[in-house]
Write a protein that holds these residues in place. Structure first.
Motif, PDB file in Angstrom:
ATOM      1  N   LYS A 356       0.046  10.721  -7.574  1.00 48.81           N
ATOM      2  CA  LYS A 356       0.050  10.350  -6.154  1.00 48.81           C
ATOM      3  C   LYS A 356      -0.728   9.060  -5.913  1.00 48.81           C
ATOM      4  O   LYS A 356      -0.339   8.223  -5.101  1.00 48.81           O
ATOM      5  CB  LYS A 356      -0.546  11.492  -5.320  1.00 48.81           C
ATOM      6  CG  LYS A 356       0.332  12.748  -5.292  1.00 48.81           C
ATOM      7  CD  LYS A 356      -0.317  13.840  -4.464  1.00 48.81           C
ATOM      8  CE  LYS A 356       0.550  15.093  -4.437  1.00 48.81           C
ATOM      9  NZ  LYS A 356      -0.076  16.191  -3.661  1.00 48.81           N
ATOM     10  N   MET A 357      -1.841   8.889  -6.622  1.00 43.00           N
ATOM     11  CA  MET A 357      -2.647   7.680  -6.467  1.00 43.00           C
ATOM     12  C   MET A 357      -1.891   6.439  -6.923  1.00 43.00           C
ATOM     13  O   MET A 357      -2.100   5.342  -6.401  1.00 43.00           O
ATOM     14  CB  MET A 357      -3.938   7.809  -7.282  1.00 43.00           C
ATOM     15  CG  MET A 357      -4.928   8.827  -6.763  1.00 43.00           C
ATOM     16  SD  MET A 357      -6.358   8.975  -7.862  1.00 43.00           S
ATOM     17  CE  MET A 357      -7.027   7.311  -7.777  1.00 43.00           C
ATOM     18  N   ALA A 359       0.986   5.469  -6.377  1.00 42.47           N
ATOM     19  CA  ALA A 359       1.833   4.848  -5.355  1.00 42.47           C
ATOM     20  C   ALA A 359       1.077   3.801  -4.540  1.00 42.47           C
ATOM     21  O   ALA A 359       1.681   2.875  -4.003  1.00 42.47           O
ATOM     22  CB  ALA A 359       2.397   5.925  -4.433  1.00 42.47           C
ATOM     23  N   LYS A 360      -0.256   3.920  -4.456  1.00 41.25           N
ATOM     24  CA  LYS A 360      -1.007   2.982  -3.629  1.00 41.25           C
ATOM     25  C   LYS A 360      -2.234   2.385  -4.327  1.00 41.25           C
ATOM     26  O   LYS A 360      -3.097   1.795  -3.694  1.00 41.25           O
ATOM     27  CB  LYS A 360      -1.444   3.668  -2.328  1.00 41.25           C
ATOM     28  CG  LYS A 360      -1.968   5.060  -2.477  1.00 41.25           C
ATOM     29  CD  LYS A 360      -2.098   5.742  -1.126  1.00 41.25           C
ATOM     30  CE  LYS A 360      -2.414   7.223  -1.280  1.00 41.25           C
ATOM     31  NZ  LYS A 360      -2.494   7.914  -0.004  1.00 41.25           N
ATOM     32  N   THR A 361      -2.289   2.540  -5.645  1.00 44.14           N
ATOM     33  CA  THR A 361      -3.423   2.009  -6.406  1.00 44.14           C
ATOM     34  C   THR A 361      -2.921   1.117  -7.531  1.00 44.14           C
ATOM     35  O   THR A 361      -1.917   1.431  -8.168  1.00 44.14           O
ATOM     36  CB  THR A 361      -4.256   3.161  -7.006  1.00 44.14           C
ATOM     37  OG1 THR A 361      -4.630   4.070  -5.967  1.00 44.14           O
ATOM     38  CG2 THR A 361      -5.501   2.634  -7.694  1.00 44.14           C
ATOM     39  N   ASP A 362      -3.606   0.011  -7.767  1.00 44.34           N
ATOM     40  CA  ASP A 362      -3.266  -0.873  -8.875  1.00 44.34           C
ATOM     41  C   ASP A 362      -3.383  -0.081 -10.181  1.00 44.34           C
ATOM     42  O   ASP A 362      -4.458   0.426 -10.507  1.00 44.34           O
ATOM     43  CB  ASP A 362      -4.241  -2.058  -8.896  1.00 44.34           C
ATOM     44  CG  ASP A 362      -3.848  -3.117  -9.915  1.00 44.34           C
ATOM     45  OD1 ASP A 362      -3.126  -2.793 -10.880  1.00 44.34           O
ATOM     46  OD2 ASP A 362      -4.261  -4.286  -9.742  1.00 44.34           O
ATOM     47  N   LYS A 531       5.211  -2.622  -9.212  1.00 46.91           N
ATOM     48  CA  LYS A 531       5.841  -1.308  -9.237  1.00 46.91           C
ATOM     49  C   LYS A 531       7.111  -1.400 -10.057  1.00 46.91           C
ATOM     50  O   LYS A 531       7.854  -2.359  -9.973  1.00 46.91           O
ATOM     51  CB  LYS A 531       6.175  -0.827  -7.819  1.00 46.91           C
ATOM     52  CG  LYS A 531       4.933  -0.582  -6.981  1.00 46.91           C
ATOM     53  CD  LYS A 531       5.314  -0.009  -5.638  1.00 46.91           C
ATOM     54  CE  LYS A 531       4.076   0.241  -4.787  1.00 46.91           C
ATOM     55  NZ  LYS A 531       3.188   1.237  -5.351  1.00 46.91           N
TER      56      LYS A 531
END
Length: 543
Positions: A356-357, A359-362, A531
């Motif tokens: 889950k992280m 999706a929004k973490t480098d 991504k």
């Protein structure tokens, strides 16, 4: 043991991208071949596919803690016994690039079931092996036929669920590959202590037969279309030659005094020449068995190299730890399995969170955190002594699971960043080939270094056992005062020195591993953040 599988990457050759059900060859990606399964059929299909994956991944970790038992029974050294692990890994890596071609030639269902049945046969032959040479040959066969099983199980699993539930399908699939490495050392140790080592292979027979039968009953009418495609025979031959020659050189070098021996020199030359010709051929052939042009991409090169080096170091340590515990520390196989098994516990818990992280973490931040954990664990193990207790052994192993969760998923995602959809399967197949091959090489290198540094430390320590060394003479006199003869006292002292030497050598390797992980942190930041095209899916599988 081996590691848990990555839980967010891309399918290998032959697997469909994870954001859609599998599509047959020749049809546009995203066009489902069959409607999803429902109810009991889907549940049984999931169990059958998971059982096959569990059996496959289990077999790569179950042998680790059984190596001393296998080596002792077959009359070979434990360093020779590591061929049981490296032969399987190399054969499995070589089979990976062929999965896509075999799928289109024979069909997904037929190839998967054939792979399972041949795996059962190879497992049975491994259990019957009367000597090391035949066991290695059967392990090579087992690794070759196991190649298609992991990616095709994922393809069939995705096709069993509707598109909106593909995440559930992947989670179930990934959980199996994470649980197996935890169970492998425990089961292997228990079997070795209470039965005999062939049973680590025989247990595959009932599991595999049940999986093959249920899979056939459910999926036989869901076969994918087939067609004849050209195969890069020359490229495949060169691949087999250079990988096999290099692996044999690594495994035999420590026995034959390395480049002082003609056989080792010849193997090195064969590996080098075949490797050079392999690169030239693959870069010029229209249908290469592996697409080396992928290395033109910065992210793929940085990701694949980082993943391979890290996995080689990690896997070498994972094999070395139970060997040291059993051959030096006197641990029974069951206890050695208990020390190594917890590595997957935190990975199972944290992998969904890391997914889950992502999706929004480098992803570079997550990989950096993983390498810091691996480095800390390596440095903790670098302080082990012959008096280390069970708790001190368990703590770093448990912590290491957190690093695993943040290692495979983000790094494979980073490797695939920017790949066009039509290159994802090839990129996944090539990166997994590099990773698994590096794991085999890492095993051979770590065991060789352990032997060499043990001899070095033993020589240095025995230099101090002289008539002028007060501490050594006091120790010998104390032993003789307790009833030992002078010869027995010397033998006992030599045993203590041998244990200390082997422990110093293994801690040298752990400490060096920590330094390598810190260096890899800098390497991963050469990749661009980004991504991957398409929705991440599992396919790496560090099995």
């Amino acid at each position: 043991m081996t590691t848990a599988s990555s839980t967010a990457s891309f399918p290998r050759d032959g697997a469909a991208p994870a954001d859609r059900p599998a599509a047959p060859p020749g049809k546009p990606p995203g066009q489902a071949a069959h409607p999803p399964l429902e109810g009991m059929q889907r549940a049984l299909g999931t169990l059958a596919l998971s059982a096959a994956v569990f059996m496959n991944v289990l077999d790569t970790s179950i042998a680790n803690v059984s190596l001393p038992a296998i080596s002792g029974n077959l009359g070979v050294s434990t360093s020779q016994g590591t061929w049981v692990i490296t032969s399987f890994a190399v054969a499995n890596a070589i089979a990976l690039p062929l999965t896509g071609w075999l799928t289109q030639r024979f069909g997904t269902v037929r190839l998967f079931i054939g792979s399972v049945l041949l795996f059962i046969l190879a497992s049975w032959l491994c259990g019957l092996a009367p000597n090391l040479e035949s066991l290695i040959a059967f392990r090579v066969l087992q690794g070759l036929v196991a190649g298609p099983m992991i990616p095709l199980s994922q393809t069939l699993m995705l096709g069993s669920y509707p598109k909106e539930k593909s995440g559930i399908a992947l989670a179930l699939w990934a959980m199996t590959t994470l649980v197996a490495p935890v169970a492998g050392p425990l089961l292997g140790g228990w079997i070795s202590d209470n039965f005999s080592w062939p049973w680590i292979f025989y247990i595959n027979i009932p599991v595999g037969l049940l999986s093959a039968w249920v899979t056939w009953m459910i999926y036989r009418k869901r076969e994918s279309p087939t067609r004849k495609l050209p195969i890069d025979t020359i490229g495949l031959t060169l691949l087999v030659v250079w990988v096999a020659a290099f692996q044999i050189m690594l495994d035999k070098g420590k026995e034959l005094d390395w480049f002082e021996n003609t056989t080792v020199v010849v193997l090195a030359l064969v590996a080098f020449v075949a490797f050079v010709f392999f690169i030239i051929w693959e870069l010029t052939d229209r249908h290469p068995v592996v697409d080396l042009r992928l290395f033109k991409g910065r992210n793929f090169t940085v990701g694949a190299v980082t993943l391979s080096v890290a996995y080689g170091v990690f896997f070498g340590n994972v094999v070395l730890l139970p060997l040291w515990l059993q051959t030096v520390m006197g641990y029974p196989a069951t206890d050695a399995g208990m020390v190594t098994a917890p590595v997957g516990l935190l990975a199972i818990v944290l992998t969904p969170i890391v997914g889950k992280m992502l999706a929004k973490t480098d992803p570079r931040l997550l990989v950096t955190a993983a390498f810091i954990v691996f480095a800390v664990v390596s440095f903790m193990r670098g302080n082990f002594t012959p008096q280390v207790d069970m708790n001190s052994l368990l703590i770093p192993t448990l912590i290491q699971g957190a690093g695993m969760a943040a290692f495979f998923v983000p790094l494979v995602s980073l490797t695939m960043a920017g790949q066009p959809p039509d290159k994802i399967a090839s990129a996944s197949g090539l990166s997994n080939f590099c990773r698994i091959t590096a794991g085999a090489f890492g095993t051979s290198i770590s065991t060789t270094l352990w032997e060499n540094r043990t001899s070095m430390h033993h020589a240095h320590l025995t230099e101090n056992i002289t008539s002028g060394n007060a501490a050594a003479q006091a120790a010998l006199q104390g032993m003789q005062a307790n009833g030992m003869s002078p010869q027995s006292a010397l033998a006992s002292l030599n045993g203590l020195i041998s244990a200390q030497s082997a422990t110093m050598a293994v801690t040298d390797i752990f400490y060096a591993s920590g330094i390598i992980f810190l260096i890899l942190i800098a390497m991963v930041w050469f990749a661009r953040p980004g991504k991957p095209s398409g929705k991440p899916a599992d396919g790496g599988g560090a099995h």
